[in-house]
Structure formats: structure tokens, C-alpha cells
Design an enzyme around this catalytic site. Structure first.
Site, short mmCIF file in Angstrom:
data_model
loop_
_atom_site.label_atom_id
_atom_site.label_comp_id
_atom_site.label_asym_id
_atom_site.label_seq_id
_atom_site.Cartn_x
_atom_site.Cartn_y
_atom_site.Cartn_z
N HIS A 1 17.51 -26.48 -2.07
CA HIS A 1 18.21 -25.30 -2.34
C HIS A 1 18.82 -24.89 -0.92
CE1 HIS A 1 14.48 -22.28 -1.53
NE2 HIS A 1 15.41 -22.68 -0.38
N ASP B 1 21.56 -14.42 1.81
CA ASP B 1 21.06 -14.12 0.74
C ASP B 1 19.92 -13.01 0.92
OD1 ASP B 1 19.09 -15.71 2.24
OD2 ASP B 1 18.83 -17.33 0.91
N GLU C 1 19.03 -22.60 -6.53
CA GLU C 1 18.14 -23.61 -7.14
C GLU C 1 18.40 -24.65 -7.69
OE1 GLU C 1 15.30 -23.04 -5.44
OE2 GLU C 1 14.11 -21.41 -5.94
N ASN D 1 13.12 -28.16 -2.05
CA ASN D 1 13.72 -28.93 -3.44
C ASN D 1 15.17 -28.87 -3.36
OD1 ASN D 1 14.51 -26.11 -3.34
ND2 ASN D 1 13.45 -25.54 -5.41
C1 GLP Z 1 14.55 -19.73 2.21
C2 GLP Z 1 16.11 -19.12 2.47
C3 GLP Z 1 16.74 -20.46 2.53
C4 GLP Z 1 16.00 -21.35 3.73
C5 GLP Z 1 14.88 -21.77 3.06
C6 GLP Z 1 14.18 -22.72 4.08
O1 GLP Z 1 14.32 -20.04 0.73
N1 GLP Z 1 16.57 -18.66 1.33
O2 GLP Z 1 18.05 -20.25 3.10
O3 GLP Z 1 16.93 -22.37 4.16
O4 GLP Z 1 14.06 -20.67 2.97
O5 GLP Z 1 12.99 -22.11 4.73
P1 GLP Z 1 12.55 -22.65 6.02
O6 GLP Z 1 13.36 -22.94 7.13
O7 GLP Z 1 11.42 -21.67 6.30
O8 GLP Z 1 11.97 -24.01 5.76
#
Ligand code: GLP
Length: 243
Positions: free
Chosen positions: A138, A67, A143, A136
Site C-alpha cells: 500500500h 493520510d 490497500e 502489502n
Molecule cells: C502506514 C502509512 C503509510 C506508510 C506505511 C509503512 O500504513 N499510512 O504511508 O508508508 O505505514 O509504515 P512503516 O514506514 O512504519 O513501515
């Protein structure tokens, strides 16, 4: 869904790095799906160590990131392009033309999404897809909602994600409200193996929910239950809910 519980983040990162390295060693032309966020950084450091020790060659590897924010200039310090350069690509030898990250700077986002899916298909799909998970539920930036889009698309970020990711943006820096993300169906359909990393006590509620034998678009990661080869590596804090 196979869940492996590690003592701590370091152990989780070493295990994830070993699994990813094994895929590259087995097939030097492999296709890796990559994630951003803080969780995979330790695994990326393990890959860098192995590469610098001369154990791992990425010269024929192709990568697809999940993404990117939209809109987002490619060279913006907050872009996932820069994140990936800094945390992985500048320290290993994946050729630039084999690296794919959705381009958040394009005017025609729809065309970019279609192009991205075509490139994944042309590459023959993804051998190993690395995922993190949002608080959440995702994955990528898919989402929770009443329905989920299948292919790569533009998605409006929820308030919870905006708050969770605000920590990466400095004072006065505006966080984009949208993102381009691979869709859940593209992740599930295109990936032969999926490796999800879950770290820290904040992820305890969502990891617990993920263990229910239920699939719901309100927890996008739960759709991974439909995939035959998913490994979740978590630390004790995420599994047992204690810091
Ligand atoms: C972002 C990314 C996700 C990732 C999420 C969790 O939103 N788009 O791909 O899994 O963050 O991030 P973290 O690993 O910092 O908790």
C-alpha cells in the site's frame, strides 16, 4: 523507477533528507507531500538538523500529508496530526496555515476528501511526494484490491495493515478500521517527483515484487511505474533480504 541501495537506514535517511532539502532550496515556495510511518522519521530528523543549522527555511513551504486514520481526533496521540507535529513540524518553521493533514475528526468525510483534493490543486500540485510502502504494497492507505479509487477517499484498512500498525497503539487503544487517504491517481497525477523510502528486511518481498515490470492494483505501489520521475531509496536489508 530508479532504485538506490544504501548500506543502512542512516545513509538512506541522509540521502532522502538531502533530496528533500534540495527541492526546498531550489524553490522556497515549493509544495511537499509527506508520509507517516517509521521509515521517514530519519529523513525528517535530517531536515530538522539542516533547519536548526540555519541552512533550510520552510517559511514559504506548503505541505500535504498523505493520510489520516478515520475516525480520529486531531489531538489524539495516535493521529497523524500529532505524529507530524512531534516528528517534524514542531522543530521546523512551516507556517501552520500551510500545513495540510486530512482531518479524521470531521463528520462529513466525503466533503473533507473533496476539500483536500481542491487544496492540492489550488497549491499547484506537489513538487516532491515522499512515500513509504506497506508490507502489502500500500501507499498512503491505498490497500490492495480489484480496483483503486483515484482521488482522496475513505478506505477500509486490510487485516495485514491493521496488524502491521497495531505496534503504534497501546494496550486498550482501539485502532481505527478506516483511513482518509490521497488516492493513487491523485498521488501520481499531482506529484512532479516521487521519492519512496523502503527500509528493513520485512519490506524485501514487496520491494522485489515492485521490481517486476508489471502494474497491478493488487500492489498499489506498482502503479508508480506509470510515473516518469520516481526514485526509490532502500537499505541493503530491503533490497537483498538479509537482516
Ligand atoms: C502506514 C502509512 C503509510 C506508510 C506505511 C509503512 O500504513 N499510512 O504511508 O508508508 O505505514 O509504515 P512503516 O514506514 O512504519 O513501515
Amino acid at each position: 523507477m530508479n532504485i538506490i541501495v544504501c548500506d543502512n537506514y542512516q545513509e538512506l535517511s541522509v540521502m532522502a533528507g538531502d533530496i528533500m532539502a534540495a527541492v526546498v532550496k531550489e524553490n522556497e515556495n515549493c509544495v511537499l507531500g509527506l508520509a507517516t510511518g517509521s521509515t521517514p522519521v530519519g529523513a525528517y530528523q535530517e531536515l530538522i538538523k539542516k533547519h536548526q543549522a540555519g541552512e533550510l527555511d520552510f517559511a514559504h513551504v506548503t505541505t500535504f500529508n498523505l493520510d489520516e486514520y478515520y475516525p480520529m481526533a486531531v489531538d489524539n496521540a495516535q493521529s497523524y496530526h500529532v505524529f507530524m507535529q512531534e516528528n517534524l513540524f514542531k522543530s521546523i518553521n512551516v507556517p501552520a496555515d500551510k500545513i495540510h493533514v486530512p482531518d479524521g475528526s470531521v463528520e462529513d468525510a466525503q466533503a473533507q476528501c473533496e476539500w483536500y483534493d481542491e487544496q492540492i490543486e489550488k497549491a499547484g500540485g506537489i513538487d516532491l511526494m515522499l512515500l513509504g510502502i506497506g508490507e502489502n504494497g500500500h501507499i498512503g492507505f491505498n490497500e490492495p484490491g480489484d480496483s483503486l479509487e483515484c482521488g482522496t477517499h475513505i478506505h477500509k484498512l486490510t487485516e495485514s495493515t491493521l496488524q502491521a500498525n497495531a505496534r503504534f497503539f497501546g494496550e486498550g487503544e482501539q485502532m481505527p478500521t478506516h483511513a482518509i487517504t490521497m488516492g493513487v491517481a491523485s498521488i501520481i497525477r499531482n506529484s512532479r517527483k516521487i521519492l519512496m523510502l523502503v527500509n528493513g528486511v520485512k519490506k524485501y518481498p514487496i520491494l522485489k515484487a515492485l521490481q517486476e515490470d508489471v502494474v497491478t492494483t493488487q500492489i498499489p505501489a506498482s502503479l508508480l511505474r506509470l510515473h516518469p520521475d520516481v526514485t526509490v531509496i532502500c537499505d541493503k536489508a530491503a533490497f537483498y533480504g538479509e537482516a
